[in-house]
Design a protein around this motif. Structure first.
Motif, PDB file in Angstrom:
ATOM      1  N   MET A   1       5.210  -8.344  -4.383  1.00  0.00           N
ATOM      2  CA  MET A   1       6.237  -7.559  -3.722  1.00  0.00           C
ATOM      3  C   MET A   1       7.274  -8.487  -3.120  1.00  0.00           C
ATOM      4  SD  MET A   1       4.855  -4.731  -4.491  1.00  0.00           S
ATOM      5  CE  MET A   1       6.014  -3.620  -3.684  1.00  0.00           C
TER       6      MET A   1
ATOM      7  N   ARG B   1       0.529  -8.725  -9.364  1.00  0.00           N
ATOM      8  CA  ARG B   1       1.689  -7.973  -8.892  1.00  0.00           C
ATOM      9  C   ARG B   1       2.135  -8.557  -7.560  1.00  0.00           C
ATOM     10  NH1 ARG B   1       1.806  -3.726 -12.456  1.00  0.00           N
ATOM     11  NH2 ARG B   1      -0.248  -2.919 -13.058  1.00  0.00           N
TER      12      ARG B   1
ATOM     13  N   GLU C   1       9.249  -5.045  -6.976  1.00  0.00           N
ATOM     14  CA  GLU C   1       7.924  -5.393  -7.509  1.00  0.00           C
ATOM     15  C   GLU C   1       8.060  -6.231  -8.776  1.00  0.00           C
ATOM     16  OE1 GLU C   1       4.142  -2.830  -7.570  1.00  0.00           O
ATOM     17  OE2 GLU C   1       4.835  -2.719  -9.656  1.00  0.00           O
TER      18      GLU C   1
END
Length: 245
Positions: free
Chosen positions: A24, A22, A59
């Protein structure tokens, strides 16, 4: 296309040699399921193209398999590290063609972009079915996540160690659907076209040099001539593909 600095918030192993990361950052140029990003890895000349699993405001989630130096380096990265990422690359799936009962067909690391598509289609109240194929039980990921979306999900393994023994095409032959979307190895995509009962779209996995159409290294032949998988694809329609003998 944008050149964006992303910060890793999570990087974890989810199956044999398969990791979920993940990130950002600015996801504004990611507009449709099926697009990909191109990641710069320190010490390596070429970027690594990775399909977008899903992207929300700020995200980005990707799922990748360790197959070489680039992805091996990615697997060792930790939360807080930064990555330089080209976003908004490629043309994604056309969800408007799905009809009421779309079928999603994925093989191995071809599964991730279909998850983003499944989210979009289920949000539109479509009756979605997915057939996800893997080599063996240890390779499987995504089953729970697809089911949580309300997708009727079939899992196949080549060796029968989990789910249905065989290939995704074995399950497809017993299903009825309005349109299909597929992503996976080229041999699987060709087999899917051979048994499919409707039109559909295929997302191709090819080695890419630049990732945005300059080098022509990922071209394939279609009815209208050569197309670049990174720029004109990676999603192409079933009817336009000229399969090599």
């Amino acid at each position: 296309m944008k050149d964006i600095k992303f910060c890793i918030s999570e990087n974890k192993k989810i199956a044999r040699d398969v990791f979920l990361m993940r990130l950002m950052g600015d996801t504004g140029d990611i507009s449709s399921p099926g697009q990909f990003v191109n990641i710069k890895i320190g010490g390596l000349y070429l970027r690594r193209p990775i399909s977008v699993c899903c992207a929300t405001d700020g995200e980005l989630t990707i799922i990748y398999k360790v197959v070489g130096r680039g992805t091996d380096a990615m697997s060792k990265m930790t939360a807080g590290e930064s990555l330089n990422v080209l976003t908004g690359l490629g043309n994604g799936y056309d969800a408007s063609l799905s009809g009421n009962k779309p079928l999603l067909v994925g093989g191995g690391v071809g599964v991730p972009p279909l998850y983003g598509l499944a989210k979009k289609l289920t949000a539109e109240n479509k009756n979605v079915t997915a057939v996800l194929g893997f080599q063996q039980k240890d390779d499987i990921f995504g089953e729970k996540e697809f089911r949580q979306l309300g997708v009727k999900t079939y899992i196949t393994t080549n060796d029968g160690s989990y789910g249905i023994k065989g290939f995704v095409t074995d399950v497809m032959k017993g299903l009825h659907y309005t349109y299909f979307y597929a992503c996976g190895p080229e041999s699987m995509l060709r087999a899917v076209c051979g048994v499919s009962e409707t039109s559909g779209e295929l997302s191709f996995e090819r080695r890419m040099g630049c990732g945005f159409g300059a080098c022509m290294g990922c071209s394939c032949m279609t009815l209208t001539g050569s197309k670049r998988i990174c720029k004109d694809g990676p999603v192409l329609k079933k009817e336009e593909i000229l399969w090599e003998n």
